[in-house]
Design a protein around this motif. Structure first.
Motif, short mmCIF file in Angstrom:
data_model
loop_
_atom_site.label_atom_id
_atom_site.label_comp_id
_atom_site.label_asym_id
_atom_site.label_seq_id
_atom_site.Cartn_x
_atom_site.Cartn_y
_atom_site.Cartn_z
N LEU A 66 0.82 -1.21 0.00
CA LEU A 66 0.00 0.00 0.00
C LEU A 66 0.85 1.26 0.00
N VAL A 71 -1.91 3.26 -3.69
CA VAL A 71 -3.14 3.77 -3.08
C VAL A 71 -2.99 5.27 -2.84
N GLN A 72 -4.10 5.96 -2.88
CA GLN A 72 -4.11 7.40 -2.60
C GLN A 72 -4.56 7.59 -1.16
N MET A 73 -3.80 8.35 -0.38
CA MET A 73 -4.17 8.59 1.01
C MET A 73 -3.52 9.87 1.51
N SER A 74 -3.92 10.28 2.72
CA SER A 74 -3.37 11.49 3.32
C SER A 74 -1.93 11.25 3.79
N GLY A 77 -1.83 9.22 7.07
CA GLY A 77 -2.25 7.85 6.83
C GLY A 77 -1.11 7.04 6.23
N CYS A 78 -0.43 7.62 5.25
CA CYS A 78 0.73 6.96 4.64
C CYS A 78 1.85 6.78 5.65
N ARG A 155 -5.33 14.12 -0.58
CA ARG A 155 -4.88 12.76 -0.77
C ARG A 155 -3.96 12.69 -1.98
N GLU A 157 -0.38 10.15 -3.80
CA GLU A 157 0.26 8.85 -3.83
C GLU A 157 1.14 8.65 -2.60
N CYS A 158 1.03 7.46 -2.00
CA CYS A 158 1.81 7.14 -0.81
C CYS A 158 3.07 6.40 -1.21
#
Length: 332
Positions: A66, A71-74, A77-78, A155, A157-158
Motif C-alpha cells: 500500500l 493507493v491514494q491517502m493522506s 495515513g501513509c 490525498r 500517492e503514498c
C-alpha cells in the motif's frame, strides 16, 4: 517493461508473505503445544520473534504494498503505514538482542539461571521489546518526517521514502537501532563462545560438559539467525545510507526492489532455520505435521490400534524431557 517488473515484484511479495505466515505460525504452534518448550523462557523469546516475523507477512508486507504508490491517502495515513513496517522490524532486532542476553545468562550463571530468568520476568522482557520497538517505529509520527513532501490535507500517492525522513532512517533507525544492537549481540555471542570453550577445556567445571555442548549448539543456531538477519537487511539499509549521503546518487528501482524483497525474505527464512537447527522445535514441528497433514488413506485399523497409544508416548516423552531439564539444568 516497468509494469512487468512491478508485477513480478508483487507476485514475489505475495509468495514471501504466505511463506512468512505459514512457517512462523508453525513455529508458534510448535512452542505452544509442547509443554516442555512453553515453560522455558528461551522458547518464549523465540516465539516472540516468530510472532513478529508472522506479522511481517500478515501485516507489514501488505502495508508495504500500500505504501508503494498503489493507493491514494493522506500524509499521516501513509506515514502510519510506513511506521508499522519499521515497528515490526525493530521487534525482530530487540527480540534477538534479548535472546543473546538469555544465552549469556545461561552460560554465566547456570545454577541461578532458573531462579533469575523466570517466566514472569520473561513476559516483561517480551513486553519491553515490543514497547521499545513501538517507540522507535512510531517516532516519525511525533514530527521526524518529511511533512513538506506531501500535502497533509489532500490525498496523494503514498511512497515510503516520500514520507519518511532519510535522517531518521540513517541516524536513528540504522545507526542507533540496527547497527548498535548488532554490535552488542556480536560482542555477547563472542563472550558466550569464549566462556563455553573455557569451560569445556577445564577439567574442574562443576557443570557437565554436555550442558555446555548443548548451549554451544543452540548459540550457533541463534548466531546463524543473527547473521542471516544482517545479510538480509544490510543491503536496503546501505541503499538508504547511499541515498542520504550521495547528493546526486539515485538507487536504481530494480536494486531497491531486490533489497526490499531480501529484507522481507528474512522473516520466511527464520522458521526454516528453527526447524533445521533447533532440535526440539524440529521434533514438535514433525509431530504437528504428522498429526494434521499425514496421508488420509492410512488403514483404519492402524489408526484405531494406534489411537490408544498415540497420546501416551507423547506425554511420556514430554515428562522425560521435563525431568531431564530439571535434573541437568539445561533447559534444552
Amino acid at each position: 517493461m516497468a509494469q512487468t517488473g512491478e508485477l513480478v515484484y508483487t507476485v514475489l511479495e505475495v509468495l514471501i508473505a504466505v511463506a512468512c505466515c505459514l512457517g512462523n505460525l508453525l513455529v508458534i504452534w510448535a512452542v505452544w503445544t509442547c509443554g516442555a518448550m512453553r515453560r522455558q523462557p528461551t522458547f518464549r523469546l523465540i516465539a516472540s520473534l516468530a510472532a513478529a516475523d508472522f506479522l511481517v507477512g500478515a501485516v507489514a508486507m501488505p502495508l508495504r504494498v500500500l505504501a508503494d504508490s498503489r493507493v491514494q491517502m493522506s500524509f499521516y495515513g501513509c506515514l502510519t503505514l510506513c511506521c508499522g513496517v519499521i515497528f515490526l522490524t525493530q521487534v525482530s532486532v530487540f527480540s534477538q538482542l534479548a535472546l543473546a542476553f538469555d544465552r549469556f545468562l545461561r552460560v554465566i550463571i547456570p545454577f541461578r539461571y532458573k531462579t533469575t530468568v523466570t517466566l514472569h520476568r520473561c513476559w516483561w522482557v517480551v513486553a519491553a521489546c515490543w514497547l521499545m520497538a513501538a517507540t522507535v517505529g512510531f517516532t516519525p509520527l511525533m514530527g521526524w518526517n518529511n511533512h513538506t513532501s506531501m500535502s497533509q490535507s489532500n490525498r496523494s500517492e503514498c511512497q515510503f521514502l516520500n514520507v519518511m525522513s532519510m535522517s531518521f532512517l540513517v541516524y536513528f533507525s540504522l545507526y542507533t537501532c540496527f547497527l548498535l544492537p548488532m554490535l552488542i549481540m556480536t560482542i555477547v555471542y563472542c563472550c558466550i563462545f569464549i566462556l563455553i570453550q573455557r569451560q569445556l577445556r577445564s577439567s574442574s567445571t562443576v557443570v557437565s560438559h554436555s550442558y555446555y555442548h548443548k548451549e554451544r549448539n543452540l548459540a550457533r543456531s541463534l548466531v546463524l539467525v543473527l547473521v542471516l538477519f544482517a545479510v538480509c537487511w544490510l543491503p536496503i539499509q546501505l541503499m538508504n545510507m547511499a541515498t542520504f549521503y550521495g547528493t546526486k546518487f539515485t538507487v536504481p528501482r530494480p536494486a531497491l526492489y531486490v533489497g526490499i524483497l531480501l529484507s522481507q525474505a528474512n522473516s520466511a527464512i527464520n522458521p526454516v532455520l528453527y526447524a533445521l537447527k533447533i532440535q526440539h522445535i524440529q521434533a514438535a514441528s514433525k509431530k504437528i505435521w504428522r498429526r494434521f497433514f499425514r496421508c488420509k488413506d492410512e488403514p483404519q485399523s492402524s489408526q484405531t490400534s494406534g489411537s490408544d497409544n498415540s497420546s501416551n508416548p507423547r506425554k511420556t516423552r514430554d515428562e522425560k524431557y521435563t525431568k531431564s531439564v530439571e535434573t541437568t539444568e539445561q533447559g534444552l
